[in-house]
Design an enzyme around this catalytic site. Structure first.
Site, PDB file in Angstrom:
ATOM      1  N   ASN A   1     -24.865 131.966  81.858  1.00 39.02           N
ATOM      2  CA  ASN A   1     -24.487 131.156  80.694  1.00 39.02           C
ATOM      3  C   ASN A   1     -25.707 130.824  79.852  1.00 39.02           C
ATOM      4  OD1 ASN A   1     -21.561 130.425  81.555  1.00 39.02           O
ATOM      5  ND2 ASN A   1     -22.825 129.992  83.355  1.00 39.02           N
TER       6      ASN A   1
ATOM      7  N   SER B   1     -22.523 123.528  81.477  1.00 36.80           N
ATOM      8  CA  SER B   1     -22.088 122.150  81.705  1.00 36.80           C
ATOM      9  C   SER B   1     -22.222 121.721  83.154  1.00 36.80           C
ATOM     10  CB  SER B   1     -20.652 121.987  81.228  1.00 36.80           C
ATOM     11  OG  SER B   1     -19.827 122.931  81.859  1.00 36.80           O
TER      12      SER B   1
ATOM     13  N   LYS C   1     -20.778 139.030  78.089  1.00 33.20           N
ATOM     14  CA  LYS C   1     -20.529 139.789  79.325  1.00 33.20           C
ATOM     15  C   LYS C   1     -21.006 141.239  79.187  1.00 33.20           C
ATOM     16  CE  LYS C   1     -18.256 136.517  81.481  1.00 33.20           C
ATOM     17  NZ  LYS C   1     -18.546 135.530  80.386  1.00 33.20           N
TER      18      LYS C   1
ATOM     19  N   GLU D   1     -21.731 135.223  86.450  1.00 38.15           N
ATOM     20  CA  GLU D   1     -22.063 135.309  85.030  1.00 38.15           C
ATOM     21  C   GLU D   1     -23.340 134.537  84.759  1.00 38.15           C
ATOM     22  OE1 GLU D   1     -18.928 133.664  82.674  1.00 38.15           O
ATOM     23  OE2 GLU D   1     -19.195 131.631  83.439  1.00 38.15           O
TER      24      GLU D   1
ATOM     25  N   ARG E   1     -27.565 128.615  82.896  1.00 34.38           N
ATOM     26  CA  ARG E   1     -27.024 128.470  84.252  1.00 34.38           C
ATOM     27  C   ARG E   1     -26.550 129.829  84.728  1.00 34.38           C
ATOM     28  NH1 ARG E   1     -22.073 125.340  84.294  1.00 34.38           N
ATOM     29  NH2 ARG E   1     -21.090 127.341  84.716  1.00 34.38           N
TER      30      ARG E   1
ATOM     31  N   GLU F   1     -17.320 133.230  76.684  1.00 26.07           N
ATOM     32  CA  GLU F   1     -17.538 132.161  77.657  1.00 26.07           C
ATOM     33  C   GLU F   1     -16.233 131.437  77.946  1.00 26.07           C
ATOM     34  OE1 GLU F   1     -20.343 131.503  79.181  1.00 26.07           O
ATOM     35  OE2 GLU F   1     -21.125 133.237  78.114  1.00 26.07           O
ATOM     36  N   GLY F   2     -16.247 130.706  79.035  1.00 24.73           N
ATOM     37  CA  GLY F   2     -15.148 129.787  79.308  1.00 24.73           C
ATOM     38  C   GLY F   2     -14.099 130.401  80.202  1.00 24.73           C
TER      39      GLY F   2
ATOM     40  N   LYS G   1     -12.969 141.165  82.464  1.00 21.92           N
ATOM     41  CA  LYS G   1     -13.455 139.985  81.736  1.00 21.92           C
ATOM     42  C   LYS G   1     -13.735 140.313  80.276  1.00 21.92           C
ATOM     43  CE  LYS G   1     -15.855 137.675  85.543  1.00 21.92           C
ATOM     44  NZ  LYS G   1     -17.096 136.947  85.889  1.00 21.92           N
TER      45      LYS G   1
ATOM     46  N   ARG H   1     -19.479 124.464  92.155  1.00 19.94           N
ATOM     47  CA  ARG H   1     -18.091 124.231  91.730  1.00 19.94           C
ATOM     48  C   ARG H   1     -17.174 124.853  92.752  1.00 19.94           C
ATOM     49  NH1 ARG H   1     -17.245 126.388  85.762  1.00 19.94           N
ATOM     50  NH2 ARG H   1     -18.485 128.044  86.714  1.00 19.94           N
TER      51      ARG H   1
END
Lengths: 517, 517
Positions: A158, A163, A335, A156, A134, A401-402, A397, A491
């Protein structure tokens, strides 16, 4: 300067209209599985010991306007991004150069790289890799430009556990329902059904898993084959995952199992050919051969609670199962990789995407990103990050992830000073994106809150490829079996928050209403 | 005597297997809207003030075996039942004879009949009636008969608010999913996919509402038309109703609204032609003309909390909207009607169904039912009911719909003695049905309980007809616009309980697995 690129939105509704939309949305969402398990703070384990309660997933009550040109760009570029990351993940020598810069300062990256090295020493027994990717973007308006031309900026990329593909399909259907059924006030002239964009992400991502399962072939054993979802426990976002499992059984007749990351070693083993066998604890007499491992866990250091966790990840990587993702693909999502590609004047993008038109389309979506190392670019970035005036335009950053780990703007100088300088290269410095102002109503746990919001568009991609492995080393892509764009996620978060992960409780699932800006 | 007509069932499963089935069923059910709102005892209003939580509806974990011949009989006879009850509801003179026996002793029946008389005096302005019926049966095994031949016995016929058609479609899909996906243990050789019967009740019942809406025609006003669901508040079983609303909008593009029974007078009015106008409180600028009223409230005396409630029901009955059901159709569902038809040697059935084959097929499903009045049959019944030895074979039922009001077996004599003899004719005495022993696992609020169960099959019917109205009086059926069987419901309860209403918290929604017995 005008930054108002969207029409007046959303329409004003009375308190009674709002309650009607909320009730309709809450009923529709449960009737169609747009749900999450309630948080432990709202429903305690003792109140619902067997996890039977559910609640409407955080959603926006209206679709959000999104510039048509940006949306089209994001979708059309996805196959190029799939190819780019497959090429990165399959060119071990290049990846090694980047990752080895990190291994001394980021223990998590180091452990992942160690797993790769161990499996390489033994020899890989599976040359197929699956990516359910994604790529996340925001719309950027150049603050110094009076034309207000909207363009995409990548946030970013993924490569693991991307998800919300399951819920995204449902929220676009929810907004279409509210429009079609006349539940939205009739004076919303700005809402037109054709501009509301469905996301078929659930079925498309499932079709990627099915493609891998089928490419795995008949297997080495006489056991039935299955796809194994490796998951966190407990998982509040379980329905998002289930919406990928159901099309696997309904459309493809493929059996799936769910296995907690913490129980891998207990319930799986490798046979002499390193075929991965899963023995369901509830049905020990029906072991299955695992064709495809789909990781919805293992992406965060917090999943690795003991040395056994790392043994488990190694155990799976050694296996013949197709991994989604492999360790090398997982590492490609760092990253640092994004930074290496996006640092101004970087030669790396064109190394992977030799077609110059494709390469420049991808390049156009990069926000400037700098290393914080001791290179000339890194030295320049350090001066930007330590000066409060210039730091205000950046976000810091970590590789991981997350949500929840980013440091924003004015907090950057103090944060950097609080950690040893030797740790600085574990971070990247990214220019902040300036999204156009927008309002929407976010529904969460029955409460509707209207206010300024920021939307983040994610485009899913399915990539199944065969790695070229020469003398034990990954040296490139040998064959592409599937490369396709696979729907989208929008989102949306309140603009007072600077994090966007809905799972972390900061945002809502939204859908796209195209506008010409 | 052998009463074991079903195969050994359900299969023994280990505790771990059971937990796996429960988890799979709970996730699937929320993902597909097989849900109810939690009870106030499990989740308080203060904990969830906006009703955002939901829970898996009470379901059986396995489909229940059901004799193929009985199932086929029940479905094939439904159109005859639809016709029978339409004829009863449209022959006012006959109905009057039965109902007037009750008006002195059953205030609820009396009030309904009064409404009919008032509207009749003024003149009806709508000659179309819609019935969404459900005929409920149990399988009976003659306890004295060694052949164990299974046959159907009708429990009751519902003419108002026949519920669970929405959830029934989902539970048959759940059981098919659990079988197809291999979640049931592989050694359930008795489960075959072809024997699991889908219920399309949700779409079929919705198609009945759509047929009425379309038959209503373009309307008397220039307002948009709608179907109005008259509902209880709060309504835990809201998703069952929503599953009828969604196909109305998706398949038929028909707008529905939900209006609390207690708010009818506040939000509706009749214009000079007695056209019913609904003004949504949240959208006062968009009044709608109501084509069809669908009652999911108003069937129980407890819905009528004040004289205004009766004014509201009268107000709706006076209107031009098609009622589902009309007052006369509602009255036709009285147990007294069932008793009059089913009393041995009754001439009434053949009066309505002149075709002798049809008539005898229907007759074959009647359990003997007796009045408790002062007629010879009633005197005989009183002696059966007051003697504990004979009372043990009977159930005593009031005229009204809904669970919780029946008096069983040994409790009958004392109950009758506790009320004035003048009240006895308000009840009917029905021979108990002897269902074959059966086990299943009922899942409720996350708890799975295995044990002996009793299943009740409901067959839905859609009937849209035009009444012949001569000189103000309903004198028969003028035209049948739609008559069809509309799917089924299997409700299963623990055999320690003697009530079967899932809404009342005593049972579970189930699906049919056909067996040859």
């Amino acid at each position: 300067m005008s930054r108002d690129v969207y029409p007046e939105y959303p329409p004003d509704v009375s308190e009674l209209q709002l309650r009607d939309i909320v009730t309709s949305a809450q009923d529709w969402s449960i009737a169609h599985g747009l749900a999450v398990r309630p948080s432990p703070t709202s429903v305690s384990k003792s109140q619902d010991p067997t996890t039977s309660l559910a609640v409407t997933a955080p959603v926006t009550l209206f679709p959000s306007p999104f510039p048509r040109n940006c949306f089209d760009d994001a979708l059309s570029i996805q196959e190029a991004y799939n190819e780019l990351y497959a090429r990165i993940a399959s060119e071990e020598s290049w990846l090694k150069g980047v990752v080895e810069e990190l291994v001394g300062i980021d223990e998590f990256m180091a452990e992942l790289w160690n797993i790769h090295k161990k499996v390489k020493d033994e020899g890989y027994v599976q040359d197929l890799s699956l990516g359910l990717f994604r790529s996340d973007y925001m719309v950027n308006i150049d603050a110094d430009n009076t034309t207000s031309k909207a363009s995409l900026r990548q946030v970013e990329f993924n490569t693991i556990a991307s998800s919300f593909g399951g819920l995204s399909s449902q929220v676009s259907a929810l907004h279409k329902f509210l429009l079609k059924s006349g539940i939205y006030p009739p004076d919303i002239s700005s809402l037109k059904e054709n501009d509301l964009i469905e996301s078929n992400s659930a079925r498309l991502l499932a079709s990627g898993l099915a493609e891998a399962h089928n490419a795995y072939g008949p297997g080495k054993t006489s056991l039935p084959n299955c796809v194994l979802f490796v998951v966190q426990t407990p998982e509040r976002n379980v329905f998002d995952q289930r919406h990928l499992e159901y099309p696997l059984i309904y459309d493809h007749s493929i059996r799936t199992y769910r296995l907690a990351f913490s129980e891998i070693l207990e319930h799986t083993h490798l046979d002499s050919t390193r075929t991965l066998i899963y023995t369901p604890p509830h049905s020990p007499s029906t072991p299955h051969e695992v064709s495809t491992l789909y990781f919805r866990a293992g992406y965060a250091p917090t999943d690795y609670t003991s040395p056994d966790s790392w043994s488990a990840r190694l155990h799976l990587e050694r296996s013949r199962a197709i991994k989604c993702p492999s360790i090398l693909t997982h590492l490609s999502g760092a990253k640092k990789i994004q930074q290496v590609l996006a640092t101004p004047s970087s030669p790396h993008l064109s190394h992977f995407l030799s077609d110059s038109i494709t390469s420049s389309s991808v390049l156009a979506t990069f926000a400037p990103i700098y290393p914080l190392d001791t290179s000339p670019a890194g030295q320049h970035a350090r001066s930007l990050a330590l000066n409060p005036a210039t730091a205000a335009n950046f976000v810091l950053k970590p590789q991981r992830e997350g949500g929840g780990n980013n440091i924003y703007r004015s907090k950057i100088p103090a944060f950097l000073k609080s950690i040893p300088e030797s740790q600085w290269p574990a971070y990247i410095l990214m220019e902040m994106i300036n999204p156009p102002p927008l309002k929407n109503v976010i529904l969460r746990n029955g409460e509707a809150q209207k206010g300024g919001v920021i939307g983040e568009l994610g485009v899913y991609g399915v990539m199944l490829w065969r790695n070229k492995i020469e003398e034990g080393e990954h040296t490139g892509v040998a064959e592409v079996l599937m490369n396709k764009e696979a729907g989208y996620l929008l989102r949306t978060k309140g603009d007072t928050s600077e994090e966007g992960g809905v799972a972390a409780g900061f945002g809502a699932v939204d859908s796209v209403m195209l506008v010409d800006v």
